[in-house]
Structures are given as structure tokens and as C-alpha cells.
Scaffold this motif. Sequence first.
Motif, PDB file in Angstrom:
ATOM      1  N   UNK A  31       0.709  -1.179   0.201  1.00  0.00           N
ATOM      2  CA  UNK A  31       0.111   0.045  -0.067  1.00  0.00           C
ATOM      3  C   UNK A  31       0.810   1.227  -0.119  1.00  0.00           C
ATOM      4  N   UNK A  32       2.136   1.203   0.565  1.00  0.00           N
ATOM      5  CA  UNK A  32       2.768   2.215   0.670  1.00  0.00           C
ATOM      6  C   UNK A  32       3.213   2.638  -0.970  1.00  0.00           C
ATOM      7  N   UNK A  33       3.454   1.697  -1.539  1.00  0.00           N
ATOM      8  CA  UNK A  33       3.777   1.792  -3.084  1.00  0.00           C
ATOM      9  C   UNK A  33       2.854   2.498  -3.985  1.00  0.00           C
ATOM     10  N   UNK A  34       1.733   2.309  -3.657  1.00  0.00           N
ATOM     11  CA  UNK A  34       0.592   3.126  -4.447  1.00  0.00           C
ATOM     12  C   UNK A  34      -0.575   3.578  -3.804  1.00  0.00           C
ATOM     13  N   UNK A  35      -0.642   3.522  -2.579  1.00  0.00           N
ATOM     14  CA  UNK A  35      -1.416   4.099  -1.681  1.00  0.00           C
ATOM     15  C   UNK A  35      -0.994   5.015  -0.545  1.00  0.00           C
ATOM     16  N   UNK A  36      -1.696   4.893   0.553  1.00  0.00           N
ATOM     17  CA  UNK A  36      -1.506   5.784   1.742  1.00  0.00           C
ATOM     18  C   UNK A  36      -0.697   4.706   2.818  1.00  0.00           C
ATOM     19  N   UNK A  37      -0.476   3.756   2.644  1.00  0.00           N
ATOM     20  CA  UNK A  37       0.202   2.946   3.541  1.00  0.00           C
ATOM     21  C   UNK A  37      -0.396   2.076   4.601  1.00  0.00           C
ATOM     22  N   UNK A  75     -16.918  -0.111  11.742  1.00  0.00           N
ATOM     23  CA  UNK A  75     -16.697   0.884  12.807  1.00  0.00           C
ATOM     24  C   UNK A  75     -14.873   1.071  13.230  1.00  0.00           C
ATOM     25  N   UNK A  76     -14.210  -0.109  12.711  1.00  0.00           N
ATOM     26  CA  UNK A  76     -13.126  -0.031  13.597  1.00  0.00           C
ATOM     27  C   UNK A  76     -11.754   0.070  12.208  1.00  0.00           C
ATOM     28  N   UNK A  77     -12.030  -0.087  10.881  1.00  0.00           N
ATOM     29  CA  UNK A  77     -11.145   0.079   9.887  1.00  0.00           C
ATOM     30  C   UNK A  77     -11.300   1.286   9.104  1.00  0.00           C
ATOM     31  N   UNK A  78     -10.214   1.946   9.214  1.00  0.00           N
ATOM     32  CA  UNK A  78     -10.087   3.374   8.498  1.00  0.00           C
ATOM     33  C   UNK A  78      -9.928   3.141   6.979  1.00  0.00           C
ATOM     34  N   UNK A  79      -9.676   4.184   6.123  1.00  0.00           N
ATOM     35  CA  UNK A  79      -9.298   4.196   4.636  1.00  0.00           C
ATOM     36  C   UNK A  79     -10.546   3.605   4.049  1.00  0.00           C
ATOM     37  N   UNK A  80     -10.302   3.123   2.562  1.00  0.00           N
ATOM     38  CA  UNK A  80     -11.296   2.524   2.077  1.00  0.00           C
ATOM     39  C   UNK A  80     -11.709   1.155   2.533  1.00  0.00           C
ATOM     40  N   UNK A  81     -10.843   0.355   3.065  1.00  0.00           N
ATOM     41  CA  UNK A  81     -10.912  -0.964   3.347  1.00  0.00           C
ATOM     42  C   UNK A  81     -12.156  -1.378   4.321  1.00  0.00           C
ATOM     43  N   UNK A  82     -12.271  -0.517   5.208  1.00  0.00           N
ATOM     44  CA  UNK A  82     -13.351  -0.578   6.240  1.00  0.00           C
ATOM     45  C   UNK A  82     -14.824  -0.621   5.382  1.00  0.00           C
ATOM     46  N   UNK A  83     -15.184   0.248   4.598  1.00  0.00           N
ATOM     47  CA  UNK A  83     -16.401   0.535   3.878  1.00  0.00           C
ATOM     48  C   UNK A  83     -16.645  -0.591   3.011  1.00  0.00           C
ATOM     49  N   UNK A  84     -15.371  -0.993   2.343  1.00  0.00           N
ATOM     50  CA  UNK A  84     -15.452  -1.806   1.162  1.00  0.00           C
ATOM     51  C   UNK A  84     -15.702  -3.294   1.812  1.00  0.00           C
ATOM     52  N   UNK A  85     -14.992  -3.673   2.707  1.00  0.00           N
ATOM     53  CA  UNK A  85     -15.132  -5.282   3.220  1.00  0.00           C
ATOM     54  C   UNK A  85     -16.216  -5.189   4.139  1.00  0.00           C
ATOM     55  N   UNK A  86     -16.622  -4.109   4.624  1.00  0.00           N
ATOM     56  CA  UNK A  86     -17.791  -3.967   5.814  1.00  0.00           C
ATOM     57  C   UNK A  86     -18.951  -4.406   4.751  1.00  0.00           C
ATOM     58  N   UNK A  87     -19.236  -3.506   3.546  1.00  0.00           N
ATOM     59  CA  UNK A  87     -20.342  -3.687   2.608  1.00  0.00           C
ATOM     60  C   UNK A  87     -20.310  -5.106   2.077  1.00  0.00           C
ATOM     61  N   UNK A  88     -19.255  -5.625   1.626  1.00  0.00           N
ATOM     62  CA  UNK A  88     -18.952  -7.196   1.208  1.00  0.00           C
ATOM     63  C   UNK A  88     -19.434  -8.126   2.303  1.00  0.00           C
ATOM     64  N   UNK A  89     -19.157  -8.040   3.361  1.00  0.00           N
ATOM     65  CA  UNK A  89     -19.610  -9.043   4.592  1.00  0.00           C
ATOM     66  C   UNK A  89     -21.339  -9.060   4.880  1.00  0.00           C
ATOM     67  N   UNK A  90     -21.606  -7.461   4.759  1.00  0.00           N
ATOM     68  CA  UNK A  90     -23.187  -7.286   4.879  1.00  0.00           C
ATOM     69  C   UNK A  90     -23.968  -7.854   3.810  1.00  0.00           C
ATOM     70  N   UNK A  91     -23.622  -7.757   2.675  1.00  0.00           N
ATOM     71  CA  UNK A  91     -24.142  -8.263   1.521  1.00  0.00           C
ATOM     72  C   UNK A  91     -24.172 -10.002   1.552  1.00  0.00           C
ATOM     73  N   UNK A  92     -22.981 -10.375   2.109  1.00  0.00           N
ATOM     74  CA  UNK A  92     -22.614 -11.782   2.212  1.00  0.00           C
ATOM     75  C   UNK A  92     -23.625 -12.319   3.176  1.00  0.00           C
ATOM     76  N   UNK A  93     -24.049 -11.897   4.304  1.00  0.00           N
ATOM     77  CA  UNK A  93     -24.941 -12.048   5.332  1.00  0.00           C
ATOM     78  C   UNK A  93     -26.274 -12.146   5.022  1.00  0.00           C
ATOM     79  N   UNK A  94     -26.574 -11.212   3.918  1.00  0.00           N
ATOM     80  CA  UNK A  94     -28.030 -11.159   3.355  1.00  0.00           C
ATOM     81  C   UNK A  94     -28.160 -12.351   2.545  1.00  0.00           C
ATOM     82  N   UNK A  95     -27.090 -13.068   1.905  1.00  0.00           N
ATOM     83  CA  UNK A  95     -27.179 -14.010   1.220  1.00  0.00           C
ATOM     84  C   UNK A  95     -27.084 -15.467   1.772  1.00  0.00           C
TER      85      UNK A  95
END
Length: 215
Positions: A31-37, A75-95
Motif C-alpha cells: 500500500x505504501x507503493x501505490x496508496x497511503x500505506x 466501525x474499526x477499519x479506516x481508509x477504503x478497506x473498512x467500508x468496502x469489506x464491511x459492505x461485502x460482508x453485509x451483502x454476504x450475510x444477507x445471502x
Amino acid sequence: MRTLDVEWAKDWMRRSSATLTEHRMELIDLDRAIGDGDHGENMARGFAVVAQRIDETPPDDVAGVFKLVAQTLMAKVGGAAGPLYGTAFMRAAKASEGDLDAAWVGTLCEAALDGIVARGKATTGEKTMVDAWTPAIAAAKAAADAGRSPAQTLRAAAAAAAEGAEATIPLRATKGRASYLGERSIGHKDPGSTSTAYLLACAADAAEAAESRGR
């Protein structure tokens, strides 16, 4: 073992916490190479809290595990990962409903990808975690259609995700912070695709362990 139950889901999260902690510096460096690390630190910290909460208040079913994961990551993960993975697992829960079979693995991956795309608006070839989830779906569906067990289906999905992550190296990023680098993003592996591959490998490891115990 022909189904995936709540004990598998809890084991998956515990293994994910251990693996993301083990590979924390690798993900930070990517992530340091292409993001904010911060991807490695955020993922390790987030899943450590997930594992702790699962042990403190064990969910009753697979969907409950995924809901807990989603809420914790958001609630606990900053950056893009928290919302992206959080939404992924919420959709998985509904399925998810009850214990889950091999065919559901493709549904899991598809639901996760739908959540990521809805949140991040990315598509394949843009050097994001979409490039790992997309081949994972195809591999999971092919394995399930061929009559493979849930563990074998998850292993196929994990292998395809790992290949998808490697395939991001020559890509030019066109989404997220990495897109600001333009041509300089070429030659680096996407950290989100890498963590996706690790998560799916942990899911397969947990399923194989459960399958072995059931023999």
C-alpha cells in the motif's frame, strides 16, 4: 463435510485475524507503493477485533458471523478497506441462511463483489480488489458445478483470487488513491486484491480443517 456451518465461519475469522497479522507488513509495503500505506495495519487491527468479539459473544449462525464482521470493520477499519469489506460482508450475510453448501460459495463471492462495486464503483482491470473477487466467482461456480465439496470450492476460489491479485501487477490503476500515480502504479500488486486472496485462503483452510474433523 458437505455444508459450511457457524463453527466454520468463526474459524475462518480467527484464521483471517492470524494471517492478516502475519502479513501486516507485506500489505503495508504494497500500500505504501501505490496508496497511503495503512491497509496492512487497518486489516490486522480490524480482524483482531472481529476475532475478539466472536469469542466474547459467539453468533448463532453464519449470517450472524458475517453481520458482526461487517459492523466491526465499518466501525474499526479506516481508509477504503473498512467500508468496502464491511459492505461485502453485509451483502454476504444477507445471502446466507442456515448451513451452506458448495453452490453457496459462488453466491458468497458474488454478494461480496456486488457490495464492493456498489460502494467503490470499480470494475475489472482497474487494479482493485474487484480483480480478485471476479475470478473467484467464476472458479467457485465451476467447482460447485463439477460436484466439488465446499472446501474444494473455496480452495478453487482462493487460488483464482491469488492469480487475480498477481494479475494486477502490470495494470495501471484508474480507481482510488493509486490512480493519482498514473503510469507509476504499473509494476505493483494491488493490496486490496492481496488481502482478498488471503481471506479466501483462510476460508478454504477452515473448511478443509472442518472436513478433516468430520471424516
